[in-house]
Write a protein that holds these residues in place. Sequence first.
Motif, PDB file in Angstrom:
ATOM      1  N   LEU A  64       0.833  -1.202   0.000  1.00 33.53           N
ATOM      2  CA  LEU A  64       0.000   0.000   0.000  1.00 33.53           C
ATOM      3  C   LEU A  64       0.867   1.250   0.000  1.00 33.53           C
ATOM      4  CD1 LEU A  64      -2.784  -1.053   2.542  1.00 33.53           C
ATOM      5  CD2 LEU A  64      -2.563  -1.571   0.108  1.00 33.53           C
ATOM      6  N   ILE A  65       1.739   1.344  -0.992  1.00 37.06           N
ATOM      7  CA  ILE A  65       2.638   2.489  -1.113  1.00 37.06           C
ATOM      8  C   ILE A  65       2.424   3.151  -2.467  1.00 37.06           C
ATOM      9  CG2 ILE A  65       4.384   1.694   0.515  1.00 37.06           C
ATOM     10  CD1 ILE A  65       5.942   0.472  -1.772  1.00 37.06           C
ATOM     11  N   GLY A  66       2.766   4.432  -2.539  1.00 37.18           N
ATOM     12  CA  GLY A  66       2.553   5.202  -3.749  1.00 37.18           C
ATOM     13  C   GLY A  66       3.485   4.802  -4.872  1.00 37.18           C
ATOM     14  N   PRO A  67       3.235   5.309  -6.089  1.00 38.81           N
ATOM     15  CA  PRO A  67       4.014   4.895  -7.266  1.00 38.81           C
ATOM     16  C   PRO A  67       5.518   5.115  -7.123  1.00 38.81           C
ATOM     17  CG  PRO A  67       2.043   6.076  -7.939  1.00 38.81           C
ATOM     18  CD  PRO A  67       2.114   6.203  -6.448  1.00 38.81           C
ATOM     19  N   ALA A  68       5.947   6.244  -6.540  1.00 35.94           N
ATOM     20  CA  ALA A  68       7.384   6.515  -6.439  1.00 35.94           C
ATOM     21  C   ALA A  68       8.077   5.507  -5.534  1.00 35.94           C
ATOM     22  CB  ALA A  68       7.616   7.940  -5.940  1.00 35.94           C
ATOM     23  N   LEU A  69       7.446   5.159  -4.412  1.00 39.92           N
ATOM     24  CA  LEU A  69       8.048   4.168  -3.515  1.00 39.92           C
ATOM     25  C   LEU A  69       7.924   2.761  -4.095  1.00 39.92           C
ATOM     26  CD1 LEU A  69       6.996   5.413   0.039  1.00 39.92           C
ATOM     27  CD2 LEU A  69       9.146   5.792  -1.182  1.00 39.92           C
ATOM     28  N   ALA A  74      10.442  -2.057  -7.144  1.00 35.55           N
ATOM     29  CA  ALA A  74       9.912  -2.873  -8.251  1.00 35.55           C
ATOM     30  C   ALA A  74      10.972  -3.786  -8.846  1.00 35.55           C
ATOM     31  CB  ALA A  74       9.324  -1.970  -9.327  1.00 35.55           C
ATOM     32  N   ARG A  75      12.225  -3.348  -8.823  1.00 38.29           N
ATOM     33  CA  ARG A  75      13.273  -4.171  -9.440  1.00 38.29           C
ATOM     34  C   ARG A  75      13.466  -5.499  -8.714  1.00 38.29           C
ATOM     35  NH1 ARG A  75      15.732  -0.391  -6.352  1.00 38.29           N
ATOM     36  NH2 ARG A  75      17.372  -1.079  -4.895  1.00 38.29           N
ATOM     37  N   ARG A  76      12.985  -5.593  -7.488  1.00 40.59           N
ATOM     38  CA  ARG A  76      13.093  -6.853  -6.751  1.00 40.59           C
ATOM     39  C   ARG A  76      12.009  -7.856  -7.166  1.00 40.59           C
ATOM     40  NH1 ARG A  76      16.520  -6.728  -2.263  1.00 40.59           N
ATOM     41  NH2 ARG A  76      17.339  -4.648  -1.768  1.00 40.59           N
ATOM     42  N   TYR A  77      11.003  -7.390  -7.918  1.00 41.33           N
ATOM     43  CA  TYR A  77       9.884  -8.261  -8.297  1.00 41.33           C
ATOM     44  C   TYR A  77       9.622  -8.177  -9.805  1.00 41.33           C
ATOM     45  CZ  TYR A  77       9.389  -7.292  -3.328  1.00 41.33           C
ATOM     46  OH  TYR A  77       9.650  -7.103  -1.991  1.00 41.33           O
ATOM     47  N   PRO A  78      10.634  -8.375 -10.624  1.00 42.73           N
ATOM     48  CA  PRO A  78      10.436  -8.198 -12.074  1.00 42.73           C
ATOM     49  C   PRO A  78       9.419  -9.169 -12.660  1.00 42.73           C
ATOM     50  CG  PRO A  78      12.547  -9.255 -11.623  1.00 42.73           C
ATOM     51  CD  PRO A  78      12.017  -8.791 -10.317  1.00 42.73           C
ATOM     52  N   GLU A  79       9.366 -10.390 -12.141  1.00 42.61           N
ATOM     53  CA  GLU A  79       8.446 -11.376 -12.709  1.00 42.61           C
ATOM     54  C   GLU A  79       6.994 -10.995 -12.437  1.00 42.61           C
ATOM     55  OE1 GLU A  79       9.558 -15.179 -11.207  1.00 42.61           O
ATOM     56  OE2 GLU A  79      11.474 -15.220 -12.292  1.00 42.61           O
ATOM     57  N   PHE A  80       6.714 -10.464 -11.245  1.00 47.26           N
ATOM     58  CA  PHE A  80       5.343 -10.056 -10.947  1.00 47.26           C
ATOM     59  C   PHE A  80       4.881  -8.971 -11.913  1.00 47.26           C
ATOM     60  CE2 PHE A  80       2.303  -7.144  -9.063  1.00 47.26           C
ATOM     61  CZ  PHE A  80       1.323  -8.002  -8.572  1.00 47.26           C
ATOM     62  N   ALA A  88       2.237  -1.955 -12.666  1.00 46.03           N
ATOM     63  CA  ALA A  88       3.601  -1.424 -12.589  1.00 46.03           C
ATOM     64  C   ALA A  88       3.565   0.060 -12.246  1.00 46.03           C
ATOM     65  CB  ALA A  88       4.322  -1.642 -13.922  1.00 46.03           C
ATOM     66  N   PRO A  89       4.532   0.542 -11.472  1.00 48.62           N
ATOM     67  CA  PRO A  89       4.568   1.967 -11.117  1.00 48.62           C
ATOM     68  C   PRO A  89       4.738   2.834 -12.355  1.00 48.62           C
ATOM     69  CG  PRO A  89       6.601   0.866 -10.461  1.00 48.62           C
ATOM     70  CD  PRO A  89       5.656  -0.212 -10.865  1.00 48.62           C
ATOM     71  N   SER A  90       4.026   3.969 -12.344  1.00 49.39           N
ATOM     72  CA  SER A  90       3.990   4.835 -13.526  1.00 49.39           C
ATOM     73  C   SER A  90       4.986   5.986 -13.452  1.00 49.39           C
ATOM     74  CB  SER A  90       2.572   5.412 -13.694  1.00 49.39           C
ATOM     75  OG  SER A  90       2.187   6.093 -12.504  1.00 49.39           O
ATOM     76  N   VAL A  91       5.765   6.071 -12.374  1.00 48.01           N
ATOM     77  CA  VAL A  91       6.737   7.154 -12.213  1.00 48.01           C
ATOM     78  C   VAL A  91       8.081   6.538 -11.865  1.00 48.01           C
ATOM     79  CG1 VAL A  91       4.952   8.754 -11.425  1.00 48.01           C
ATOM     80  CG2 VAL A  91       6.265   7.455  -9.751  1.00 48.01           C
ATOM     81  N   PRO A  92       9.183   7.276 -12.055  1.00 45.72           N
ATOM     82  CA  PRO A  92      10.495   6.727 -11.693  1.00 45.72           C
ATOM     83  C   PRO A  92      10.687   6.654 -10.183  1.00 45.72           C
ATOM     84  CG  PRO A  92      10.703   8.989 -12.465  1.00 45.72           C
ATOM     85  CD  PRO A  92       9.281   8.581 -12.720  1.00 45.72           C
ATOM     86  N   ALA A  93      11.643   5.837  -9.778  1.00 46.53           N
ATOM     87  CA  ALA A  93      11.955   5.695  -8.355  1.00 46.53           C
ATOM     88  C   ALA A  93      12.585   6.974  -7.818  1.00 46.53           C
ATOM     89  CB  ALA A  93      12.907   4.517  -8.141  1.00 46.53           C
ATOM     90  N   GLY A  94      12.456   7.153  -6.499  1.00 45.26           N
ATOM     91  CA  GLY A  94      13.172   8.243  -5.834  1.00 45.26           C
ATOM     92  C   GLY A  94      12.431   9.548  -5.759  1.00 45.26           C
ATOM     93  N   GLY A  95      11.194   9.612  -6.225  1.00 41.22           N
ATOM     94  CA  GLY A  95      10.481  10.880  -6.215  1.00 41.22           C
ATOM     95  C   GLY A  95       9.702  11.154  -4.949  1.00 41.22           C
ATOM     96  N   ASP A  96       9.963  10.397  -3.905  1.00 36.23           N
ATOM     97  CA  ASP A  96       9.256  10.570  -2.632  1.00 36.23           C
ATOM     98  C   ASP A  96      10.293  10.884  -1.556  1.00 36.23           C
ATOM     99  OD1 ASP A  96       8.129   9.541   0.035  1.00 36.23           O
ATOM    100  OD2 ASP A  96       6.360   9.404  -1.259  1.00 36.23           O
TER     101      ASP A  96
END
Length: 379
Positions: A64-69, A74-80, A88-96
Motif C-alpha cells: 500500500l505504497i505510492g508509485p514513487a516508492l 519494483a526491481r526486486r519483483y520483475p516477474e510479478f 507497474a509503477p507509472s513514475v520513476p523511483a526516488g520521487g518521494d
Amino acid sequence: MKRRLLDLLCCPRCHGAFGVEPFTEVAAPGAPADPGYATEIEEGALTCGACGARFPIIGGVPRLIGPALLAQIARRYPEFFARHPGLAPSVPAGGDPLADTLESFTRQRLDLRPPGPEFARQWRAHLARNLDGALTLDALDGKLVLDVGCGFGRHLYVASEAGAETVGVDLSGGVDVARANNRVHPRCHVVQANVLEQPLRAERFDVVWSFGVLHHMPDPRAGFRAIVPFVRPDGGLVVVWVYGYRGMAFTYRLSHMRPLHRVLRSMSGPTRVRASRAVAALLSALYWAPLGGLRWLGLGHTVERLPLAAYADHGWSARVAAVHDRLSTPITHFHDREELLGWFDEAGLGAVSVEDTDRRGWRAHGMRLAGVPAASAVS
C-alpha cells in the motif's frame, strides 16, 4: 495475504474499503476453521471501492505504497510486474521524500540477512523488556496487536506464539523477511505501507506498539499521532520505545557527522552495505571482542554502560545491521522524557509511564480512555 486482513485495511488515499482480485490463491496450511484464514492470496490486487486506487499484492504482502516508492522496490519483483504490467509503477523511483529511508531499511533487512526464528529465545526476552510494566507476554493471548515498523518480524513472531492475532506494518521491503519468519503463524499478517497515511482501520486494535521506529521518521511526533487512533478507545494500549539523548552520545555524534553521511549517501546501495560490514568488522576486532575480556575480569556492570555494548553478545548479522542503522539511516532523532510525556498528554492517553532504559532510550506506554478522542494523524 489472508482475506481476514480486508477487515482491517483501508485505502491510504481516501480510507475507503478494499475489494480484492486474487491472481494466485492457495490453501493456507494449519489455518483456523474461519474462512477468512483458509486461503493465502500470494499475488493479486486491492482496489478501493471509493476512489478506485489499485495496489499490488506481491509475495503474499499487500503493497500500500505510492508509485514513487513502489518503483523503488519494483526491481526486486520483475516477474510479478512482467505478468501484471497494469500494476507497474507509472513514475520513476526516488520521487518521494521517504525514498532514502525505504532504501536504507530494505537493504538492512533483505541484503544483510537478519536472524530468523532460531533466535526466538532472544526475541522473547527483547519483547518482554520492551513491554515491561505495560503488559506480559502471557497477557497477549487473544489480543489483536499492531506492530508499527515490524522490521523482520521478531516481535510478531513472539506475540503470535503467545496467542495474539498480529498485524505488522513496515515501509521497507523487509516485510518479505517478516512474512517468511511468520509463515508458521496463520493469524499473522504483514503489510507494506506508510503508517502516516493511516492504511488501517481506526479503533480496531487492543495493543499498538512501535519499537525503534518513530525516531527514524521525518516528524516523530506526527508518527506518534498517527498510530494512536488505531487502538480501541476503551482501554487500548499504546507502547513505544525511542532513542534518548542520555547514554546515546556516541550514536548522536555519528548521526550528526554530516561529511560522513554525505559520503555514505553518495554510495550505491550495495556499496553502503559493504561499508557497514567493514565498520562492523573493525568494531568486532577492536571494540566488541575486548568487551568480552572486561566482562571476564568482572567489569560487566561498567561494560553495560558503554556505547553499543549489547552487541558484544550478538552475532555478525545483528552487528552489521546495528552499524548500518546508525551510519546509513537518513533520519535519526533523539528524545527526552518531557517530550514523550507531551506526546501522550496531547493524544489524551491515561495511565502514562515513561521509563529510562539503561540511559539509551525511553520506553513509554499509556491507555486510551473512554470518551477521549484520539489525536488525528498529522497537524
